[in-house]
Enzyme design. Sequence first.
Site, PDB file in Angstrom:
ATOM      1  N   ARG A  40      28.934 119.467  44.535  1.00  0.00           N
ATOM      2  CA  ARG A  40      30.119 119.805  43.758  1.00  0.00           C
ATOM      3  C   ARG A  40      31.025 118.600  43.499  1.00  0.00           C
ATOM      4  O   ARG A  40      31.554 118.434  42.393  1.00  0.00           O
ATOM      5  CB  ARG A  40      30.901 120.918  44.460  1.00  0.00           C
ATOM      6  CG  ARG A  40      30.138 122.238  44.509  1.00  0.00           C
ATOM      7  CD  ARG A  40      30.998 123.346  45.070  1.00  0.00           C
ATOM      8  NE  ARG A  40      30.274 124.598  45.141  1.00  0.00           N
ATOM      9  CZ  ARG A  40      30.809 125.750  45.526  1.00  0.00           C
ATOM     10  NH1 ARG A  40      32.096 125.789  45.874  1.00  0.00           N
ATOM     11  NH2 ARG A  40      30.093 126.852  45.577  1.00  0.00           N
ATOM     12  N   ASP A 141      44.757 133.186  41.405  1.00  0.00           N
ATOM     13  CA  ASP A 141      43.632 132.443  41.998  1.00  0.00           C
ATOM     14  C   ASP A 141      44.088 131.012  42.203  1.00  0.00           C
ATOM     15  O   ASP A 141      44.963 130.522  41.485  1.00  0.00           O
ATOM     16  CB  ASP A 141      42.408 132.482  41.082  1.00  0.00           C
ATOM     17  CG  ASP A 141      41.108 132.242  41.847  1.00  0.00           C
ATOM     18  OD1 ASP A 141      40.372 133.216  42.105  1.00  0.00           O
ATOM     19  OD2 ASP A 141      40.835 131.075  42.220  1.00  0.00           O
TER      20      ASP A 141
END
Length: 279
Positions: A40, A141
Amino acid sequence: MNIQSDFVLTEAELQKISTLIYQRAGIVLTNQKHDMVYNRLARRLRQLGIKTFTAYLNLLESDPYSAEWQQFINALTTNLTSFFREAYHFPVLAEHARSRQNNYSVWCTAAATGEEPCSIAMTLHEALGQSLSGPRIWATDIDTEVLAKATVGVYRHADIQNLTPEQKRTWFLRGTGAQQEQVKVKPALLSAIQYQQLNLLSPDWRVPAPFEATFDAIFCRNVMIYFDKDTQHQILQRFAKMLKPGGLLFVGHSENFSNMNGPFRLRGQSVYCLTQERS
């Protein structure tokens, strides 16, 4: 180590990354997450033209207010979601909403790309009918990239295959031409949801208008598994202050807080009820 890697992620660098993401987002990373972290963050290093993880970490720490911190968090946040995931929760939500009705509101704390808050909105509309008007779901979020997708409300047609024909017809528009494999959430459904970026570790959860300071239900599913016990306890205590008496907390199927001393009691399968005694 990834055989095709063009970087090296040392144990010391992984430990530093783990410390920083814990400080910023409460996420606990173990050594078993080495490949996930590498894959990532390596994408981010390539985008920035940075040659080593140490150089990237130095960039982050050189400015505690840098916008790159959000990119760092976005990269290490896991977002797995679908419409009506863990479907047994939604009949419980509908029953609870019908029993209270007046200005029923929900906080969805891990909105991801929007499937969960949309599922909540559909459930409330079916339960409350025309009384559902204006924003009823505060959807937050920590990841700004997924929130951008949620706000647009465009999904693959395959993503809504498990919905009923009526739900598809009522709440989605089918794309045409090059977009024929896509669907878009209708404005009437999106209008029930207010999206906002929020870090659950933030010391101040500012609830925006038109929401009140407390909610009838909170969805925090498959989030707390990334936190340690102390962080879980602190967040649960804060959730209690955000719920009306008798409010419900929905958590993930693998999350269990029955053994924690606190203001919640187990009501059903991964559903907790706020007791009347709130501190």
